[in-house]
Every structure is written in structure tokens, then in C-alpha cells.
Write an enzyme that holds these catalytic residues in place. Structure first.
Site, mmCIF file in Angstrom:
data_model
loop_
_atom_site.group_PDB
_atom_site.id
_atom_site.type_symbol
_atom_site.label_atom_id
_atom_site.label_comp_id
_atom_site.label_asym_id
_atom_site.label_seq_id
_atom_site.Cartn_x
_atom_site.Cartn_y
_atom_site.Cartn_z
ATOM 1 N N ASN A 74 0.872 -1.177 0.000
ATOM 2 C CA ASN A 74 0.000 0.000 0.000
ATOM 3 C C ASN A 74 0.907 1.224 0.000
ATOM 4 O O ASN A 74 1.488 1.572 1.027
ATOM 5 C CB ASN A 74 -0.893 -0.034 1.255
ATOM 6 C CG ASN A 74 -1.730 1.221 1.393
ATOM 7 O OD1 ASN A 74 -1.783 2.054 0.485
ATOM 8 N ND2 ASN A 74 -2.380 1.364 2.529
ATOM 9 N N TRP A 75 1.008 1.861 -1.168
ATOM 10 C CA TRP A 75 1.943 2.996 -1.285
ATOM 11 C C TRP A 75 1.341 4.286 -0.743
ATOM 12 O O TRP A 75 2.009 5.309 -0.715
ATOM 13 C CB TRP A 75 2.366 3.170 -2.754
ATOM 14 C CG TRP A 75 3.154 2.017 -3.301
ATOM 15 C CD1 TRP A 75 3.572 0.910 -2.623
ATOM 16 C CD2 TRP A 75 3.650 1.872 -4.645
ATOM 17 N NE1 TRP A 75 4.289 0.072 -3.459
ATOM 18 C CE2 TRP A 75 4.342 0.642 -4.704
ATOM 19 C CE3 TRP A 75 3.556 2.650 -5.801
ATOM 20 C CZ2 TRP A 75 4.951 0.183 -5.888
ATOM 21 C CZ3 TRP A 75 4.165 2.191 -6.969
ATOM 22 C CH2 TRP A 75 4.858 0.969 -7.007
ATOM 23 N N LYS A 76 0.081 4.261 -0.362
ATOM 24 C CA LYS A 76 -0.605 5.449 0.180
ATOM 25 C C LYS A 76 -0.376 6.642 -0.748
ATOM 26 O O LYS A 76 -0.233 6.463 -1.944
ATOM 27 C CB LYS A 76 -0.140 5.716 1.620
ATOM 28 C CG LYS A 76 -0.238 4.454 2.478
ATOM 29 C CD LYS A 76 -0.085 4.714 3.933
ATOM 30 C CE LYS A 76 -0.115 3.383 4.668
ATOM 31 N NZ LYS A 76 -0.106 3.514 6.106
ATOM 32 N N HIS B 90 -9.510 0.369 4.787
ATOM 33 C CA HIS B 90 -8.251 0.638 5.495
ATOM 34 C C HIS B 90 -8.546 1.566 6.674
ATOM 35 O O HIS B 90 -9.404 2.439 6.586
ATOM 36 C CB HIS B 90 -7.248 1.291 4.540
ATOM 37 C CG HIS B 90 -5.869 1.364 5.112
ATOM 38 N ND1 HIS B 90 -5.492 2.365 5.979
ATOM 39 C CD2 HIS B 90 -4.794 0.555 4.972
ATOM 40 C CE1 HIS B 90 -4.233 2.164 6.341
ATOM 41 N NE2 HIS B 90 -3.788 1.066 5.747
ATOM 42 N N GLU C 13 -7.081 4.054 7.776
ATOM 43 C CA GLU C 13 -6.956 5.494 7.470
ATOM 44 C C GLU C 13 -8.229 6.005 6.815
ATOM 45 O O GLU C 13 -8.641 7.139 7.040
ATOM 46 C CB GLU C 13 -5.720 5.739 6.591
ATOM 47 C CG GLU C 13 -4.443 5.625 7.413
ATOM 48 C CD GLU C 13 -3.206 5.293 6.609
ATOM 49 O OE1 GLU C 13 -3.221 5.436 5.376
ATOM 50 O OE2 GLU C 13 -2.209 4.886 7.243
ATOM 51 N N GLU D 254 -5.458 -5.660 10.329
ATOM 52 C CA GLU D 254 -4.499 -4.588 10.573
ATOM 53 C C GLU D 254 -4.833 -3.885 11.889
ATOM 54 O O GLU D 254 -5.680 -2.988 11.922
ATOM 55 C CB GLU D 254 -4.557 -3.560 9.440
ATOM 56 C CG GLU D 254 -4.147 -4.105 8.095
ATOM 57 C CD GLU D 254 -3.535 -3.022 7.223
ATOM 58 O OE1 GLU D 254 -2.433 -3.244 6.715
ATOM 59 O OE2 GLU D 254 -4.136 -1.946 7.088
ATOM 60 N N GLY E 147 2.074 1.926 10.790
ATOM 61 C CA GLY E 147 2.945 3.091 10.665
ATOM 62 C C GLY E 147 3.556 3.537 11.983
ATOM 63 O O GLY E 147 4.122 4.619 12.071
ATOM 64 N N SER F 33 3.339 -2.570 10.398
ATOM 65 C CA SER F 33 4.789 -2.517 10.619
ATOM 66 C C SER F 33 5.503 -3.832 10.289
ATOM 67 O O SER F 33 6.417 -4.239 11.002
ATOM 68 C CB SER F 33 5.097 -2.059 12.052
ATOM 69 O OG SER F 33 4.558 -0.769 12.279
ATOM 70 N N GLY G 185 2.772 -1.290 4.413
ATOM 71 C CA GLY G 185 2.757 0.145 4.160
ATOM 72 C C GLY G 185 4.166 0.661 3.944
ATOM 73 O O GLY G 185 4.733 0.562 2.855
ATOM 74 N N GLY G 186 4.761 1.197 4.998
ATOM 75 C CA GLY G 186 6.071 1.857 4.893
ATOM 76 C C GLY G 186 7.130 1.041 4.164
ATOM 77 O O GLY G 186 7.829 1.570 3.282
HETATM 78 C C1 PEP Z 1 -0.824 -0.116 6.120
HETATM 79 O O1 PEP Z 1 -0.946 1.079 5.989
HETATM 80 O O2 PEP Z 1 -1.670 -0.873 5.608
HETATM 81 C C2 PEP Z 1 0.311 -0.628 6.870
HETATM 82 C C3 PEP Z 1 0.290 -1.880 7.253
HETATM 83 O O3 PEP Z 1 1.313 0.265 7.134
HETATM 84 P P1 PEP Z 1 2.727 -0.063 7.832
HETATM 85 O O4 PEP Z 1 3.276 -1.312 7.207
HETATM 86 O O5 PEP Z 1 3.583 1.142 7.528
HETATM 87 O O6 PEP Z 1 2.462 -0.224 9.277
#
Ligand code: PEP
Length: 254
Positions: free
Chosen positions: A11-13, A97, A99, A169, A175, A214, A235-236
Site C-alpha cells: 500500500n503505497w498510500k 483501510h 486510514e 491490521e 505506521g 509494521s 505500508g512503509g
Molecule cells: C498499512 O498502511 O496498511 C500498513 C500496514 O502500514 P505499515 O506497514 O507502515 O504499518
């Protein structure tokens, strides 16, 4: 691990220039070309989907979107529908998600609308559920996950979950650098499978449940080795080709 389909989705957001997105997609495509047993998905911003799709044209990497409106078309300024995303070559859609739920106020019913819309256009929803830290600490983990899951099961029916990927999640792990321990994650994944099996054991056994929060190259193996974890939503670490490829390798190896 059971012989369920495994996936790693990035997920590149709202990150990346057109150039950097294409470069990242190409690097992921090259770096994962020899991997077997894992479906690799990248989810760039919608504006980059066409170029990213061109960059990975001959590879097994698939493209997903991060959001869609549930209607096919209409007076919804600034929105994109699942059918439009499908036209652009999107095969996956992240739905629900945290967010979107927290920053944009998406409700369980809207999430259900979107899952339904995606399925209606042969786009596979990556349907996210997860609790906040407050909900977990108040002992409401099970109730929260159950409510999020039930809204979608009631809308699309349990059989439709044959074409849904679920992502657990925990909001407190997204994040933040705080990962759920493999045991904590496994406990919730097993709980999700049990909840789904109250509707259909067959569907619950077959559905892929990804962990997100994470995930990094250093913890991916331990997480993906758990019995009910079928890959990750990243994500990151998905913004760095080497890290994302290493996570895909971990999923392929377990
Ligand atoms: C996400 O946004 O779906 C996610 C899992 O982010 P991160 O890996 O950065 O925690």
C-alpha cells in the site's frame, strides 16, 4: 501453513512521483520474478496506475487501487468507481483501510458498499479490519472485529468471500513501528477464521487473511510462519524495493 493462496500487497498510500512509482514497480517486478507461491500486488496512487501497469506489463505483479466509490458513475466530484479502476487494469482494491475509516469517516456500511462494488466488477477486495489500542485495552477486540466482518458478510454473503482477501491490521501497529507479536496476530487471524466458519467452514478454510502493521524484512518470516497468516499488507516497507522484495521472499519461503 495451510495450502491457501498467499499474497503480499504494498500500500503505497499518497506517496511517490510518477517517475519514482514506475521505478519502484519495475524494481519489484524484477526482484520478485523468480518467486513462486506468492501473489505480489502493488497499490500506487490512482493517478499512477496506468503507468505502473505498463511498467510491470509482462510480470506476474498485479496492480491494486487504494479506494473507490461504490457507485458506478454519477455526480460524485473527485471520485473513481471500481469499474473505472477495473478499466485501468486494477485487479485488487483495498477497502476499509483504517486510514479511510478514521480520517475519512468510512462506516462499516460504506465499506460493505465498496466490497460489493469491487466484486461486481471482478476486482478482488482486500478488506481490512482491525481494532484501535483503546478498543483492545477495553476488551472489545472480538466485538469490533466481529462487527466489521459481519457488516460485509451480511451484505455480500459468505460465498462471496471466496473472492475476498481479508487483511487484519491492528490500528495501533500501522505506521507506528509497533508490530503485533506473531502470537497476537495469529490469535486474531484464528478468531477471524472462526467467525467466518460460523457461516461456512469451507469458505473460512480457504480465505486468505493477510497481516498488516509494521511488517519489515526482519519480522516477516515469524509472522508469515503462523498457521492462519497468509501473507501481508505492507505500508512503509513497501516504499523501499529491497525491503518489499525481502518480505515477498519471506512469504514465498514459508
Ligand atoms: C498499512 O498502511 O496498511 C500498513 C500496514 O502500514 P505499515 O506497514 O507502515 O504499518
Amino acid at each position: 501453513m495451510a495450502s491457501r493462496a498467499k499474497f503480499v500487497a504494498g500500500n503505497w498510500k499518497m506517496h511517490g512521483s510518477l517517475e519514482s512509482s514506475v521505478q519502484l514497480a519495475s524494481a519489484v517486478s524484477e526482484g520478485t520474478a523468480s518467486l513462486s507461491g506468492v501473489g505480489v500486488i502493488v497499490c500506487p496512487v490512482s493517478a499512477h496506475i496506468v503507468s505502473v501497469n505498463q511498467a510491470i506489463e509482462n510480470s506476474s505483479v498485479k496492480v491494486g487501487a487504494q479506494n473507490a466509490h461504490h457507485e458506478n458513475s454519477g455526480a460524485f466530484t473527485g471520485e473513481l468507481s471500481a469499474s473505472m479502476l477495473s478499466d485501468l487494469g486494477c485487479e485488487y482494491l483495498i477497502v476499509g483501510h483504517s486510514e479511510r475509516r478514521q480520517l475519512f469517516g468510512e462506516t462499516d456500511q460504506q465499506v460493505a458498499d465498496k466490497v460489493e462494488a469491487a466484486l461486481g466488477h471482478d476486482v478482488t477486495p482486500i478488506f481490512c479490519v482491525g481494532e484501535t489500542l483503546e478498543e483492545r485495552e477495553a476488551g472489545n477486540l472480538e466485538a469490533v472485529i466481529n462487527q466489521q466482518l459481519s457488516a460485509v458478510v451480511q451484505r455480500v454473503g459468505i460465498d462471496a468471500f471466496a473472492k475476498v482477501i481479508v487483511a487484519y491490521e491492528p490500528v495501533w501497529a500501522i505506521g507506528t513501528g509497533k508490530t503485533a507479536s506473531p502470537e497476537q496476530a495469529q490469535e486474531v487471524h484464528a478468531m477471524i477464521r472462526t467467525m467466518l466458519s460460523s457461516h461456512s467452514t469451507e469458505v473460512a478454510t480457504a480465505v486468505s487473511i493477510l497481516y498488516g502493521g509494521s511488517v519489515k524484512p526482519g519480522n516477516a518470516n515469524d509472522l508469515f510462519s503462523q498457521a492462519d497468516i497468509d501473507g501481508g499488507l505492507i505500508g512503509g516497507a513497501a516504499l523501499d524495493a529491497d525491503s518489499f522484495i525481502a518480505i515477498c521472499q519471506a512469504a514465498s519461503a514459508v
